[in-house]
Design an enzyme around this catalytic site. Sequence first.
Site, PDB file in Angstrom:
ATOM      1  N   ARG A   1     -13.843  -7.169  -2.205  1.00 33.42           N
ATOM      2  CA  ARG A   1     -14.669  -6.147  -1.220  1.00 33.42           C
ATOM      3  C   ARG A   1     -16.113  -6.480  -1.661  1.00 33.42           C
ATOM      4  O   ARG A   1     -16.360  -6.955  -2.810  1.00 33.42           O
ATOM      5  CB  ARG A   1     -14.152  -4.873  -1.566  1.00 33.42           C
ATOM      6  CG  ARG A   1     -12.813  -4.648  -1.130  1.00 33.42           C
ATOM      7  CD  ARG A   1     -12.042  -3.666  -2.026  1.00 33.42           C
ATOM      8  NE  ARG A   1     -10.818  -3.654  -1.971  1.00 33.42           N
ATOM      9  CZ  ARG A   1     -10.029  -2.950  -1.076  1.00 33.42           C
ATOM     10  NH1 ARG A   1     -10.581  -1.896  -0.249  1.00 33.42           N
ATOM     11  NH2 ARG A   1      -8.614  -2.787  -1.105  1.00 33.42           N
TER      12      ARG A   1
ATOM     13  N   LYS B   1       0.857  -1.302   0.098  1.00 32.60           N
ATOM     14  CA  LYS B   1      -0.037  -0.075  -0.159  1.00 32.60           C
ATOM     15  C   LYS B   1       0.734   1.208  -0.056  1.00 32.60           C
ATOM     16  O   LYS B   1       1.697   1.395   0.728  1.00 32.60           O
ATOM     17  CB  LYS B   1      -1.100  -0.051   1.218  1.00 32.60           C
ATOM     18  CG  LYS B   1      -2.110   1.085   1.326  1.00 32.60           C
ATOM     19  CD  LYS B   1      -2.994   0.842   2.481  1.00 32.60           C
ATOM     20  CE  LYS B   1      -3.915   1.952   2.928  1.00 32.60           C
ATOM     21  NZ  LYS B   1      -4.597   1.638   3.891  1.00 32.60           N
TER      22      LYS B   1
ATOM     23  N   ASP C   1     -16.514  -0.231  -0.524  1.00 31.25           N
ATOM     24  CA  ASP C   1     -15.223  -0.594  -0.932  1.00 31.25           C
ATOM     25  C   ASP C   1     -14.343  -0.985   0.557  1.00 31.25           C
ATOM     26  O   ASP C   1     -13.447  -1.552   0.119  1.00 31.25           O
ATOM     27  CB  ASP C   1     -14.432   0.540  -1.848  1.00 31.25           C
ATOM     28  CG  ASP C   1     -14.407   1.929  -1.097  1.00 31.25           C
ATOM     29  OD1 ASP C   1     -15.621   2.253  -0.694  1.00 31.25           O
ATOM     30  OD2 ASP C   1     -13.375   2.396  -0.719  1.00 31.25           O
TER      31      ASP C   1
HETATM   32  P1  AMP Z   1      -9.712   4.850   0.861  1.00 36.73           P
HETATM   33  O1  AMP Z   1      -9.955   6.063   1.417  1.00 36.73           O
HETATM   34  O2  AMP Z   1      -8.096   4.457   1.508  1.00 36.73           O
HETATM   35  O3  AMP Z   1     -10.655   3.715   1.027  1.00 36.73           O
HETATM   36  O4  AMP Z   1      -9.355   5.064  -0.787  1.00 36.73           O
HETATM   37  C1  AMP Z   1     -10.639   5.203  -1.539  1.00 36.73           C
HETATM   38  C2  AMP Z   1     -10.019   5.255  -2.939  1.00 36.73           C
HETATM   39  O5  AMP Z   1      -9.058   6.525  -3.225  1.00 36.73           O
HETATM   40  C3  AMP Z   1      -9.406   3.992  -3.396  1.00 36.73           C
HETATM   41  O6  AMP Z   1      -9.558   3.849  -4.767  1.00 36.73           O
HETATM   42  C4  AMP Z   1      -7.707   4.275  -3.176  1.00 36.73           C
HETATM   43  O7  AMP Z   1      -7.015   3.659  -3.907  1.00 36.73           O
HETATM   44  C5  AMP Z   1      -7.967   5.530  -3.543  1.00 36.73           C
HETATM   45  N1  AMP Z   1      -6.755   6.619  -3.040  1.00 36.73           N
HETATM   46  C6  AMP Z   1      -6.512   6.786  -1.897  1.00 36.73           C
HETATM   47  N2  AMP Z   1      -5.188   7.400  -1.903  1.00 36.73           N
HETATM   48  C7  AMP Z   1      -4.727   7.619  -2.942  1.00 36.73           C
HETATM   49  C8  AMP Z   1      -3.564   8.093  -3.412  1.00 36.73           C
HETATM   50  N3  AMP Z   1      -2.839   8.782  -2.623  1.00 36.73           N
HETATM   51  N4  AMP Z   1      -3.361   8.043  -4.779  1.00 36.73           N
HETATM   52  C9  AMP Z   1      -4.450   7.484  -5.362  1.00 36.73           C
HETATM   53  N5  AMP Z   1      -5.482   6.944  -5.082  1.00 36.73           N
HETATM   54  C10 AMP Z   1      -5.568   6.985  -3.863  1.00 36.73           C
HETATM   55 MG    MG Z   2     -10.163   1.778   1.174  1.00 38.44          MG
END
Ligand code: AMP
Ligand code: MG
Length: 483
Positions: free
Chosen positions: A180, A110, A249
Amino acid sequence: MTIGWRFDNTYAKLPDTFKENINPIPVKEPNLVILNKKLAKNLDLDFSKTDKKEISKILSGNILPIGSNGISQAYAGHQFGHFTMLGDGRAVLMGEHLSKKNERYDIQFKGSGKTSFSRGGDGRAVLGPMLREYIISEAMHALKIPTTRSLSVVKTGETVNREKPEQGAILTRIASSHIRVGTFQYIAAKQNIEELKLLMNFTIDRHFPEIKSSNNKALDLLNLLMEKQCNLVINWMRVGFIHGVMNTDNMTVSGQTIDYGPCAFMDHYNAKTVFSSIDKFGRYSYSNQPKITKWNLARFAECLIPLIDEDEDSSIKKASEVIDNFEKIYEKKWLNMMRDKLGLFGEDKEDKKLINDLLNWMELNKIDYTNTFCYLMNVKTPEINCYKTNEFIHWINRWKKRLNLKENSSSKYLDLMRNSNPIVIPRNHKVEEALNAANENNLELLENLLIVLEKPYNNQDKIINFKSPAPLGNKEYQTFCGT
Ligand code: AMP
Ligand code: MG
């Protein structure tokens, strides 16, 4: 250099709709911050003969393990209620590793760089939030709550720009899978029934082999996921865990807790507790978690409609019957979980009132959730005075009467309580303190905290500091999405 990887990458063999083939983007100067040796051992991985520099390269994706096959997975999600096509925007699944017992684990990096799902993001992650995920996911595991786990955190030697420049890092996440509810939503949205069937069968093979030859696999899958997610949210309620971002998700079909962005543990009991700075309306507050679990399960059910019955109306009817049962199942499990926390055997019609009176008292007087159950177990707690009030003593008397109502010995009921009530949880101020020090290259506090959190049900020596809630008068704790 034999680490012991045994990759068998089944998800990578699914059609292109499901994923993109991609490797982690190499980082400038990988530097291992923390390696979970016990977890490595459980996975039958041995890093002891590999030097730190090499481990840093491996666990940042700068060197690719033989047999790995990088992919980023496609998924969708209802984020705060709004449907979006998403996917791994900053993660690469390196493959599925088999332990010697043939247990299958997803190995995912990650923070490993941009993918085609990055949607304008930089694909990177920050040291603090990755260490936070490490601490809390490992604490959850020790609390005996199903969760993804953390094998390592490696600093990248690169700066990541957020509100201010931050140190970049990569977390190696271990999961029984990364499928998921949102994965089903993504495939269902593509309206290709063959691929939907493929995903269902893949999921059943991996997580629910017992229904492989059932008459209605889709309906059984729905029932089983409901059971798993219901148990999971009950566990969260038990320890005062607030996930903070229960988007679809972020709900696995394995039943493991995933995504440790804005989560935190509650100190004083308040059903409406929200820590996440972006959860303005309390959608994911402590007491809303079961309702959202049901809501997410309803989204999962919608994906399965074409597979439950050829006739759509009858399919909807069958799925609704399952989902409508959620409250009944939850209520029963919740009551039993709370009975366990209070050491109550059997059932009594006054139990619910007894439990709710305790919760209301805690809420009204801002009393610490974890420590109250410690006090009832005669475990030394930092705040004592509140337990000397007439109101609480009256409640204690009612509780003792109920304890004696059923055949009970103190050792028996204390055993039950000790298995249900943690003595230590990752207190927010302790986590912050450890992360701040780690940001300045001092890992001592982090390491001490991890040791204490490893045995949350044991009354360990010299941990009174880890049991205190944040000093009153402190600004309410706030969490931010760990990007
Ligand atoms: P999360 O908030 O971690 O559940 O992420 C929600 C979505 O945003 C997912 O598709 C992640 O892969 C994407 N995402 C979160 N942070 C980043 C980042 N720094 N760069 C690209 N995609 C991101
Ligand atoms: Mg997530």
